[in-house]
Enzyme design. Structure first.
Site, PDB file in Angstrom:
ATOM      1  N   PRO A  87       0.823  -1.223   0.000  1.00  0.00           N
ATOM      2  CA  PRO A  87       0.000   0.000   0.000  1.00  0.00           C
ATOM      3  C   PRO A  87       0.852   1.266   0.000  1.00  0.00           C
ATOM      4  CG  PRO A  87      -0.140  -1.134   2.132  1.00  0.00           C
ATOM      5  CD  PRO A  87       0.620  -2.027   1.214  1.00  0.00           C
ATOM      6  N   GLU A 114       1.956  -8.163   9.109  1.00  0.00           N
ATOM      7  CA  GLU A 114       1.927  -6.724   9.387  1.00  0.00           C
ATOM      8  C   GLU A 114       2.720  -5.953   8.320  1.00  0.00           C
ATOM      9  OE1 GLU A 114       0.097  -5.239  11.486  1.00  0.00           O
ATOM     10  OE2 GLU A 114       0.944  -3.265  11.036  1.00  0.00           O
ATOM     11  N   ARG A 151      -4.395  -8.051 -20.489  1.00  0.00           N
ATOM     12  CA  ARG A 151      -5.414  -7.744 -21.502  1.00  0.00           C
ATOM     13  C   ARG A 151      -4.919  -6.705 -22.516  1.00  0.00           C
ATOM     14  NH1 ARG A 151      -8.649  -3.427 -20.671  1.00  0.00           N
ATOM     15  NH2 ARG A 151     -10.571  -4.371 -21.425  1.00  0.00           N
ATOM     16  N   ASP A 166     -11.248   1.942 -23.915  1.00  0.00           N
ATOM     17  CA  ASP A 166     -11.571   1.756 -22.496  1.00  0.00           C
ATOM     18  C   ASP A 166     -11.354   3.054 -21.730  1.00  0.00           C
ATOM     19  OD1 ASP A 166     -12.206  -0.894 -22.536  1.00  0.00           O
ATOM     20  OD2 ASP A 166     -10.217  -1.605 -21.964  1.00  0.00           O
TER      21      ASP A 166
HETATM   22  N1  SAM Z   1       1.249  -2.746   7.655  1.00  0.00           N
HETATM   23  C1  SAM Z   1       1.399  -2.530   6.256  1.00  0.00           C
HETATM   24  C2  SAM Z   1       1.328  -1.041   5.948  1.00  0.00           C
HETATM   25  O1  SAM Z   1       0.649  -0.321   6.659  1.00  0.00           O
HETATM   26  O2  SAM Z   1       1.931  -0.583   4.963  1.00  0.00           O
HETATM   27  C3  SAM Z   1       0.324  -3.261   5.482  1.00  0.00           C
HETATM   28  C4  SAM Z   1       0.529  -4.733   5.430  1.00  0.00           C
HETATM   29  S1  SAM Z   1      -0.790  -5.593   4.597  1.00  0.00           S
HETATM   30  C5  SAM Z   1      -1.755  -6.140   5.953  1.00  0.00           C
HETATM   31  C6  SAM Z   1      -0.033  -7.056   4.024  1.00  0.00           C
HETATM   32  C7  SAM Z   1       0.387  -7.091   2.575  1.00  0.00           C
HETATM   33  O3  SAM Z   1      -0.752  -6.919   1.745  1.00  0.00           O
HETATM   34  C8  SAM Z   1       1.345  -6.041   2.109  1.00  0.00           C
HETATM   35  O4  SAM Z   1       2.683  -6.389   2.418  1.00  0.00           O
HETATM   36  C9  SAM Z   1       1.110  -5.998   0.610  1.00  0.00           C
HETATM   37  O5  SAM Z   1       1.817  -7.016  -0.070  1.00  0.00           O
HETATM   38  C10 SAM Z   1      -0.376  -6.300   0.524  1.00  0.00           C
HETATM   39  N2  SAM Z   1      -1.207  -5.098   0.341  1.00  0.00           N
HETATM   40  C11 SAM Z   1      -2.081  -4.586   1.239  1.00  0.00           C
HETATM   41  N3  SAM Z   1      -2.699  -3.510   0.749  1.00  0.00           N
HETATM   42  C12 SAM Z   1      -2.227  -3.312  -0.503  1.00  0.00           C
HETATM   43  C13 SAM Z   1      -2.461  -2.337  -1.504  1.00  0.00           C
HETATM   44  N4  SAM Z   1      -3.311  -1.337  -1.326  1.00  0.00           N
HETATM   45  N5  SAM Z   1      -1.788  -2.447  -2.677  1.00  0.00           N
HETATM   46  C14 SAM Z   1      -0.887  -3.449  -2.876  1.00  0.00           C
HETATM   47  N6  SAM Z   1      -0.618  -4.397  -1.941  1.00  0.00           N
HETATM   48  C15 SAM Z   1      -1.264  -4.344  -0.772  1.00  0.00           C
END
Ligand code: SAM
Length: 231
Positions: A87, A114, A151, A166
């Site tokens: 994220p 986490e 795609r 698109d």
């Molecule tokens: N504690 C982390 C933070 O606040 O940045 C978030 C960890 S999340 C619970 C676990 C994993 O989900 C991340 O390491 C990532 O690979 C994936 N993930 C969660 N949200 C995402 C998003 N919006 N985009 C891409 N990957 C995401």
């Protein structure tokens, strides 16, 4: 194109990539997708890949070792574009999907827990987020990236299912679509679409596309107006 997905939950990926357009593209060898469970690269006798964070705090942290061992075991990993799903990454977009669709080999790491050990970052070329919200793991995010990217590879969509019009392809939302019947519960198809007049239909669609973008996505509309003003 080849895509290698590193995940702790292969069953979240495998059924999806066997379906629909992705499944057909794989069947026709237009793309190759390998799904690797990086737990297999754990050095721990219980195959653990996470540990408590140094400094304390809630949750577990993905360890660097199994990820790097799994990465190095992938043939051609040196040349591949290595993507970390997080994220905290660059917000994903259609232009990014277009750029990725030209790559020969993508390696995608799905995080979990986490977070991941910060040192993992040094082994990846780029970090991508699919939006400002937090998922439980990177699998759904990786599938979004795979679907939106493949795609755009020439020959993956049917000839009559073009992606060129698109939403976002030219920075605007797409125009509205209609099909039979011509009238349903008082709602009628715009006359122009029944006219058979190709130029009038194209102008109508362009105008609707601009109108819709202005109303729903003023941010995109602003950029569109700026682009139009450029000499
Ligand atoms: N504690 C982390 C933070 O606040 O940045 C978030 C960890 S999340 C619970 C676990 C994993 O989900 C991340 O390491 C990532 O690979 C994936 N993930 C969660 N949200 C995402 C998003 N919006 N985009 C891409 N990957 C995401």
């Amino acid at each position: 194109m080849k895509i290698t997905v590193l995940t702790l939950f292969p069953d979240m990926i495998t059924p999806v990539i066997g379906q629909s357009i992705i499944g057909r593209a794989r069947y026709e060898n237009k793309i190759q997708i390998d799904v690797i469970d990086y737990r297999a690269y754990s050095l721990n006798k219980h195959q653990k890949v996470d540990d408590a964070p140094y400094g304390g705090g809630a949750g577990m942290v993905l360890q660097v070792e199994p990820v790097v061992r799994a990465l190095r075991a992938i043939e051609g990993h040196e040349k591949a574009l290595k993507i970390l799903m997080t994220p905290q990454g660059e917000p994903y977009s259609q232009p990014r999907a277009q750029a990725l669709s030209k790559a020969d080999h993508l390696i995608i790491l799905c995080g979990h827990y986490e977070g991941f050990d910060e040192r993992i970052r040094a082994y990846f070329d780029t970090e991508i987020s699919i939006g400002d919200y937090v998922l439980t793991g990177g699998e759904v995010a990786a599938l979004v990236l795979i679907d939106s990217t493949i795609r755009l590879i020439p020959g993956v969509l049917n000839k009559d299912a073009s992606h060129e019009e698109d939403s976002f392809s030219d920075g605007l939302l797409e125009y509205p679509h209609y099909t039979r019947p011509p009238t349903f519960e008082g709602q009628s198809v715009p006359e122009v679409l029944l006219s058979g007049h190709h130029q009038a239909i194209a102008s109508y669609r362009r105008a609707e596309s601009i109108k819709r973008t202005r109303k729903r996505r003023p941010d995109l509309y602003e950029s569109y107006v700026k682009r139009q003003k450029k000499p």
